[in-house]
Design a protein around this motif. Sequence first.
Motif, short mmCIF file in Angstrom:
data_model
loop_
_atom_site.label_atom_id
_atom_site.label_comp_id
_atom_site.label_asym_id
_atom_site.label_seq_id
_atom_site.Cartn_x
_atom_site.Cartn_y
_atom_site.Cartn_z
N GLY A 161 -9.84 24.70 -20.32
CA GLY A 161 -10.55 23.50 -20.71
C GLY A 161 -10.04 22.21 -20.11
N THR A 162 -9.10 22.28 -19.16
CA THR A 162 -8.58 21.08 -18.51
C THR A 162 -9.04 21.03 -17.06
N ARG A 196 -10.73 18.37 -21.46
CA ARG A 196 -9.81 17.29 -21.07
C ARG A 196 -9.92 17.05 -19.58
N PHE A 197 -9.98 15.78 -19.20
CA PHE A 197 -10.03 15.38 -17.80
C PHE A 197 -8.73 14.67 -17.42
N LEU A 198 -8.09 15.14 -16.36
CA LEU A 198 -6.93 14.47 -15.79
C LEU A 198 -7.37 13.84 -14.48
N TRP A 199 -7.59 12.53 -14.50
CA TRP A 199 -8.08 11.81 -13.33
C TRP A 199 -6.90 11.18 -12.58
N LEU A 200 -6.78 11.49 -11.29
CA LEU A 200 -5.80 10.81 -10.44
C LEU A 200 -6.47 9.62 -9.76
N THR A 210 -12.65 14.40 3.14
CA THR A 210 -13.22 14.77 1.84
C THR A 210 -13.13 13.69 0.78
N ASP A 211 -12.59 12.53 1.11
CA ASP A 211 -12.38 11.48 0.12
C ASP A 211 -11.41 11.94 -0.97
N SER A 212 -10.28 12.49 -0.52
CA SER A 212 -9.19 12.88 -1.42
C SER A 212 -9.52 14.04 -2.34
N HIS A 213 -9.89 15.16 -1.76
CA HIS A 213 -10.01 16.37 -2.55
C HIS A 213 -8.69 16.67 -3.24
N ILE A 214 -8.78 17.12 -4.48
CA ILE A 214 -7.58 17.42 -5.24
C ILE A 214 -6.79 18.56 -4.60
N ASP A 215 -7.46 19.47 -3.88
CA ASP A 215 -6.73 20.61 -3.32
C ASP A 215 -5.89 20.24 -2.10
N THR A 216 -5.94 18.99 -1.69
CA THR A 216 -5.02 18.50 -0.66
C THR A 216 -3.80 17.83 -1.27
N LEU A 217 -3.83 17.60 -2.59
CA LEU A 217 -2.83 16.75 -3.23
C LEU A 217 -2.05 17.42 -4.35
N ALA A 218 -2.74 18.05 -5.30
CA ALA A 218 -2.07 18.59 -6.48
C ALA A 218 -2.85 19.79 -6.99
N LEU A 249 1.15 11.97 -12.37
CA LEU A 249 1.36 13.37 -12.76
C LEU A 249 2.44 13.49 -13.82
N LYS A 250 3.49 12.68 -13.70
CA LYS A 250 4.55 12.71 -14.71
C LYS A 250 4.04 12.25 -16.07
N ALA A 251 3.04 11.39 -16.07
CA ALA A 251 2.51 10.87 -17.34
C ALA A 251 1.49 11.81 -17.98
N PHE A 252 0.92 12.73 -17.20
CA PHE A 252 -0.04 13.67 -17.76
C PHE A 252 0.63 14.58 -18.78
#
Length: 356
Positions: A161-162, A196-200, A210-218, A249-252
């Motif tokens: 669910g996240t 739950r949404f974790l937005w970077l 890709t305008d910062s795809h998450i799979d390039t970052l985390a 990420l540390k704050a998530f």
Amino acid sequence: MATSTYRLLPEWHPQDAVQLTWPRAEGDWKAMLSRIEATLERIVLASVDHQRVVISVENEATQRRLAATFAAYGVATERLALIVAPTDDTWARDHGPLGVVDGEDHPALLDYVFTGWGGKFPAQNDDKLTRHLEAAGVWACPVQTRTLVLEGGGIETDGQGTLLTTEACLLNPNRNPERNRAEIEAELRADFGIERFLWLANGHLEGDDTDSHIDTLARFCDTHTIAYVRCDDESDAHYPALRAMEEELKAFRQANGEPYRLIPLPWPQAAFDPEDGHRLPATYANFLIINGAVMVPTYGDPADLPALNALATAFPDRTIVPIDCTSVIRQHGSLHCLTMQLPKGTLNADVFATPA
């Protein structure tokens, strides 16, 4: 709010196959076709040790050639399906379907709109590929079409669910200009069972289309672990944004209120295109989880081994398989971008029973 019918599956869910889209002879890979084919062959050979592979090819001649090639490598016919289908490019992560299960754990595939990352590149054939494969009898489960513009590389889930994603991609007006954040969240809740949404808000790679795809970052490695790109070079242009991303990420927090276990991935040396000198988006976050293994992109860089070791700590029960992606980043993607995992129960076994 109505309860979702489906739950988006995490990448570590048991899989039927890896999906690939073979490059067209006259496509963007034309100038380096043999190099990218060698990389894709390596991905196929690493995959068939653990599961099947489905490959879309442009014509029957390519189908016959690849069938002969992989037979010579010793790949059993029942491990490989070669399907003739019109395509534009090779990025199966973004034009492939997304696997979900319903409340009784029956699988389904959701087919989202693909526009070539906000209209940057031709994508009409790629957008139709999932339905083309359906017509070819590839799928063994329901396929549902959606109207939202969404790429698989733009989202990560823990399967509980996240959803982890970036503002730069999902909120970009070049994707869904008629929808705001609340409307996009509502649609993803309804489709994926997201709670739950974790937005970077920070993080990018130069050379990324890709305008910062998450799979390039985390990336989620399990329900409580996130591996992420970390830049330690203060002189690098990426440093401020990636340091800010690290703090996010540390704050998530997990659903239970605990912080995530964070695994920093090393920063490779800057890679540049040999023709015009622009920077290329080399990242170790673009790994692929399959049954029993994790394929990790490498770049002939001193950071390759530390990256492999870092991910070995995240996946102690899986084999870590390095894949040289030096050629892949020339077209601004990497290993995960080339692939789409197909969850268990989504494939029609009959497509593997007939020799190509």
